[in-house]
Structures are given as structure tokens and as C-alpha cells.
Design a protein around this motif. Structure first.
Motif, PDB file in Angstrom:
ATOM      1  N   GLY A 113       0.833  -1.191   0.000  1.00  8.78           N
ATOM      2  CA  GLY A 113       0.000   0.000   0.000  1.00  8.78           C
ATOM      3  C   GLY A 113       0.868   1.242   0.000  1.00  8.78           C
ATOM      4  N   ALA A 114       0.274   2.382  -0.320  1.00  6.89           N
ATOM      5  CA  ALA A 114       1.007   3.652  -0.390  1.00  6.89           C
ATOM      6  C   ALA A 114       0.535   4.586   0.716  1.00  6.89           C
ATOM      7  N   VAL A 115       1.481   5.349   1.256  1.00  6.67           N
ATOM      8  CA  VAL A 115       1.203   6.336   2.296  1.00  6.67           C
ATOM      9  C   VAL A 115       1.518   7.732   1.769  1.00  6.67           C
ATOM     10  N   HIS A 116       0.620   8.680   2.046  1.00  3.22           N
ATOM     11  CA  HIS A 116       0.922  10.091   1.820  1.00  3.22           C
ATOM     12  C   HIS A 116       0.971  10.784   3.162  1.00  3.22           C
ATOM     13  N   VAL A 117       2.056  11.529   3.406  1.00  2.00           N
ATOM     14  CA  VAL A 117       2.189  12.308   4.637  1.00  2.00           C
ATOM     15  C   VAL A 117       1.576  13.675   4.376  1.00  2.00           C
ATOM     16  N   TYR A 118       0.446  13.925   5.003  1.00  2.00           N
ATOM     17  CA  TYR A 118      -0.341  15.128   4.729  1.00  2.00           C
ATOM     18  C   TYR A 118       0.244  16.338   5.436  1.00  2.00           C
ATOM     19  N   ASP A 119       0.324  17.448   4.726  1.00  2.00           N
ATOM     20  CA  ASP A 119       0.817  18.712   5.268  1.00  2.00           C
ATOM     21  C   ASP A 119      -0.386  19.615   5.530  1.00  2.00           C
ATOM     22  N   LEU A 120      -0.626  19.932   6.789  1.00  2.00           N
ATOM     23  CA  LEU A 120      -1.791  20.739   7.157  1.00  2.00           C
ATOM     24  C   LEU A 120      -1.759  22.137   6.559  1.00  2.00           C
ATOM     25  N   CYS A 121      -0.583  22.613   6.172  1.00  2.00           N
ATOM     26  CA  CYS A 121      -0.453  23.979   5.651  1.00  2.00           C
ATOM     27  C   CYS A 121      -0.396  24.044   4.121  1.00  2.00           C
ATOM     28  N   ALA A 122      -0.350  22.917   3.445  1.00  2.00           N
ATOM     29  CA  ALA A 122      -0.186  22.907   1.987  1.00  2.00           C
ATOM     30  C   ALA A 122      -1.534  22.745   1.286  1.00  2.00           C
ATOM     31  N   PRO A 123      -1.681  23.298   0.068  1.00  2.00           N
ATOM     32  CA  PRO A 123      -2.946  23.187  -0.660  1.00  2.00           C
ATOM     33  C   PRO A 123      -3.310  21.732  -0.947  1.00  2.00           C
ATOM     34  N   ALA A 124      -4.567  21.403  -0.761  1.00  2.00           N
ATOM     35  CA  ALA A 124      -5.031  20.025  -0.940  1.00  2.00           C
ATOM     36  C   ALA A 124      -4.861  19.543  -2.370  1.00  2.00           C
ATOM     37  N   ASP A 125      -5.195  20.403  -3.348  1.00  2.00           N
ATOM     38  CA  ASP A 125      -5.105  20.002  -4.755  1.00  2.00           C
ATOM     39  C   ASP A 125      -3.676  19.595  -5.122  1.00  2.00           C
ATOM     40  N   ALA A 126      -2.714  20.390  -4.698  1.00  2.00           N
ATOM     41  CA  ALA A 126      -1.317  20.110  -5.037  1.00  2.00           C
ATOM     42  C   ALA A 126      -0.834  18.839  -4.344  1.00  2.00           C
ATOM     43  N   GLN A 127      -1.284  18.607  -3.121  1.00  2.00           N
ATOM     44  CA  GLN A 127      -0.891  17.378  -2.423  1.00  2.00           C
ATOM     45  C   GLN A 127      -1.478  16.145  -3.109  1.00  2.00           C
ATOM     46  N   ALA A 128      -2.732  16.239  -3.493  1.00  2.00           N
ATOM     47  CA  ALA A 128      -3.359  15.116  -4.184  1.00  2.00           C
ATOM     48  C   ALA A 128      -2.655  14.838  -5.508  1.00  2.00           C
ATOM     49  N   ALA A 129      -2.293  15.891  -6.226  1.00  2.00           N
ATOM     50  CA  ALA A 129      -1.594  15.722  -7.505  1.00  2.00           C
ATOM     51  C   ALA A 129      -0.243  15.044  -7.290  1.00  2.00           C
ATOM     52  N   ASN A 130       0.443  15.406  -6.224  1.00  2.00           N
ATOM     53  CA  ASN A 130       1.735  14.800  -5.928  1.00  2.00           C
ATOM     54  C   ASN A 130       1.589  13.293  -5.712  1.00  2.00           C
ATOM     55  N   PHE A 131       0.539  12.902  -5.008  1.00  2.00           N
ATOM     56  CA  PHE A 131       0.317  11.485  -4.714  1.00  2.00           C
ATOM     57  C   PHE A 131      -0.107  10.702  -5.957  1.00  2.00           C
ATOM     58  N   VAL A 132      -1.120  11.193  -6.658  1.00  2.00           N
ATOM     59  CA  VAL A 132      -1.677  10.404  -7.761  1.00  2.00           C
ATOM     60  C   VAL A 132      -0.730  10.343  -8.961  1.00  2.00           C
ATOM     61  N   THR A 133       0.166  11.316  -9.071  1.00  2.00           N
ATOM     62  CA  THR A 133       1.143  11.272 -10.154  1.00  2.00           C
ATOM     63  C   THR A 133       2.123  10.121  -9.965  1.00  2.00           C
ATOM     64  N   LEU A 134       2.437   9.810  -8.724  1.00  2.00           N
ATOM     65  CA  LEU A 134       3.407   8.749  -8.440  1.00  2.00           C
ATOM     66  C   LEU A 134       2.761   7.384  -8.275  1.00  2.00           C
ATOM     67  N   VAL A 135       1.639   7.332  -7.579  1.00  2.00           N
ATOM     68  CA  VAL A 135       1.015   6.051  -7.243  1.00  2.00           C
ATOM     69  C   VAL A 135       0.010   5.677  -8.326  1.00  2.00           C
ATOM     70  N   PRO A 136       0.215   4.553  -9.009  1.00  2.68           N
ATOM     71  CA  PRO A 136      -0.693   4.195 -10.103  1.00  2.68           C
ATOM     72  C   PRO A 136      -2.046   3.708  -9.586  1.00  2.68           C
ATOM     73  N   ARG A 137      -3.049   3.795 -10.439  1.00  2.00           N
ATOM     74  CA  ARG A 137      -4.333   3.176 -10.119  1.00  2.00           C
ATOM     75  C   ARG A 137      -4.155   1.677 -10.304  1.00  2.00           C
ATOM     76  N   ASP A 138      -4.281   0.931  -9.231  1.00  5.29           N
ATOM     77  CA  ASP A 138      -3.971  -0.502  -9.252  1.00  5.29           C
ATOM     78  C   ASP A 138      -4.877  -1.193  -8.240  1.00  5.29           C
ATOM     79  N   ASN A 139      -5.782  -2.015  -8.731  1.00  3.22           N
ATOM     80  CA  ASN A 139      -6.734  -2.676  -7.835  1.00  3.22           C
ATOM     81  C   ASN A 139      -6.054  -3.600  -6.835  1.00  3.22           C
ATOM     82  N   ALA A 140      -4.834  -4.042  -7.150  1.00  2.69           N
ATOM     83  CA  ALA A 140      -4.114  -4.937  -6.242  1.00  2.69           C
ATOM     84  C   ALA A 140      -3.489  -4.194  -5.069  1.00  2.69           C
ATOM     85  N   MET A 141      -3.424  -2.869  -5.161  1.00  4.62           N
ATOM     86  CA  MET A 141      -2.850  -2.086  -4.061  1.00  4.62           C
ATOM     87  C   MET A 141      -3.806  -2.066  -2.869  1.00  4.62           C
TER      88      MET A 141
END
Length: 246
Positions: A113-141
Motif C-alpha cells: 500500500g502507499a502512504v501520503h504524509v499530509y501537510d496541514l499547511c499545503a494546498p489540498a489540490d497540489a498534495q493530491a496531484a503529488n500522490f496520484v502522479t506517483l502512485v498508479p491506479r492498481d486494484n491490487a494495491m
């Protein structure tokens, strides 16, 4: 008046006060030695303790690139059924070895599984983009895990409750749309004390506390980081060992 005879102390004899002082020092030395031995045993147990498999049949690890090189064969042999890998943090930090680590873990029969360390001060959209760009959509995850804590390093001034919850909801919606499954909230004791996320957000909860099952979430948890000090030959650094609620 007759003189009193001089009383001489037997050779080698010491005054009673000095004997008591010497005895006290010896007892103190024995006590200190016992404490050192007990501390050493406790330190060793902290480094080697694992939850009982009879209580928690499914166990694994949470890793980040701070752990360095991993011998996946030894990690699997030590009993790790799964590995959660810290993929991203905030808006721009990524684990460049994430993809190869996923493949290595799977080659040993481990779920990942993948973990994202959430930053309370950072924009949500940019954080989500950072995660989904690296972690593929994979039903086995495994479901994505979102680590949420209060960090003065990345967020010296924590936002208000309404702003925090709005941004976090935006982030969760985007990540869950990408992953096509609900996330797990990995909440620290400090973030839970301030924002009560376990009660406000309907997601499975991942808690943390060394050795003793925590109750700070106020409701049943799904995953528990039971030790942050485990030492195994598979890695040169302390491991976060995680169990799943049966």
C-alpha cells in the motif's frame, strides 16, 4: 583518682559509622547494577518485541526512504505479510524508489500500500496531484493511507478547524477518485486531540503507540503501529511494525 586505661581499637577494625557507610555504598552499587541490567533487558525487548500472532494474524511494516535499503527476502521471512510505503509528502516530496520497492515487495509475496504524509499547511489540490502522479491506479494495491500529524517543521501555524477539514475533504475526494477505494486515516494522538478526526470523518482508522493498544481514537481501529523501534536484519534502521485488527 585512678587513671582510666587507654582503650585501643583492634587492628583492622573500623568505627560503626564507617561500616554502615561502606555497607550503604555496596547496597547502592548492587541496586544500580540491577537497574542497569533491567534497563538493558527492557531495551533489548523493545528492539525485538512483536505482537502475538494468535492475537494479530496479519502483520507488516510501514517503510519510508529514511529506512534505506531493504532486504525483502529477510523482511518476508521475519513475518511481514504486507508493506505500506511512504510514497509522497506534502506537495513536492516523493520517494523515487517507490515503484521498484512495490515490485520487490510483491516478488516476495507481500501486499503493498502507499502512504501520503499530509501537510496541514499545503494546498489540498497540489498534495493530491503529488500522490496520484506517483502512485498508479492498481486494484491490487491496499487502500491508500494518509498520515496526519501536527508538524512544526512543515506547518508552524496550524489552520483553523473549518479550513483544515475543508482542505482535507478535498484531498480525500481526489485521492479516492484516483484509487477507486476509501483511504485509511493514520491519525496521531496529537492531531486527534486537537481535531477529533476519527469522529468527524467516516474512514477506517490507523493508530500508533508502542507496545500498548491505544484508545485515543475513541472508536475501533483497523490498523495499529505497535512498535516504532523494531530491529530486524532486513533493514539497518528501526522499523514501524504494524498489525491489522482481526
Amino acid at each position: 583518682m585512678a587513671k582510666q586505661p587507654n582503650r585501643t581499637r583492634p587492628s583492622g577494625a573500623r568505627p560503626a559509622g564507617k561500616r554502615r557507610s561502606s555497607l550503604g555504598r555496596r547496597l547502592l552499587a548492587v541496586l544500580l547494577l540491577a537497574l542497569l541490567i533491567a534497563g538493558g533487558i527492557g531495551w533489548w525487548k523493545a528492539r525485538t518485541w512483536l505482537p502475538d500472532r494468535k492475537d494479530f494474524p496479519v502483520q507488516g511494516v510501514w517503510l519510508s526512504d529514511d529506512n534505506g535499503a531493504v532486504d525483502w527476502r529477510l523482511l518476508r521471512a521475519a513475518g511481514a505479510d504486507f508493506a505500506y510505503l511512504t510514497a509522497s509528502e506534502g506537495t513536492n516530496v516523493r520517494d523515487t524508489a517507490f515503484v521498484t520497492s512495490v515490485a520487490a515487495a510483491r516478488s516476495r509475496g507481500m501486499q503493498v500500500g502507499a502512504v501520503h504524509v499530509y501537510d496541514l499547511c499545503a494546498p489540498a489540490d497540489a498534495q493530491a496531484a503529488n500522490f496520484v502522479t506517483l502512485v498508479p491506479r492498481d486494484n491490487a494495491m491496499l487502500p491508500p493511507a494518509i498520515r496526519i500529524d501536527i508538524s512544526s517543521r512543515t506547518c508552524p501555524e496550524v489552520p483553523g478547524e473549518a479550513q483544515m477539514q475543508s482542505e482535507l475533504t478535498t484531498f480525500l475526494n481526489q485521492v479516492e477518485k484516483h484509487a477507486e477505494k476509501a483511504v485509511i486515516l493514520m491519525v496521531s494522538k496529537s492531531i486527534e486531540k486537537q481535531f477529533h478526526l476519527a469522529a468527524r470523518i467516516d474512514r477506517n482508522i490507523w493508530v500508533e503507540q508502542d507496545f500498548l493498544e491505544p484508545a485515543y481514537a475513541g472508536r475501533p481501529w483497523v490498523m495499529w503501529t505497535a512498535s516504532s523501534r523494531l530491529r530486524l536484519n532486513a533493514v539497518n534502521t528501526p522499523l514501524h511494525w504494524v498489525v491489522v485488527q482481526p
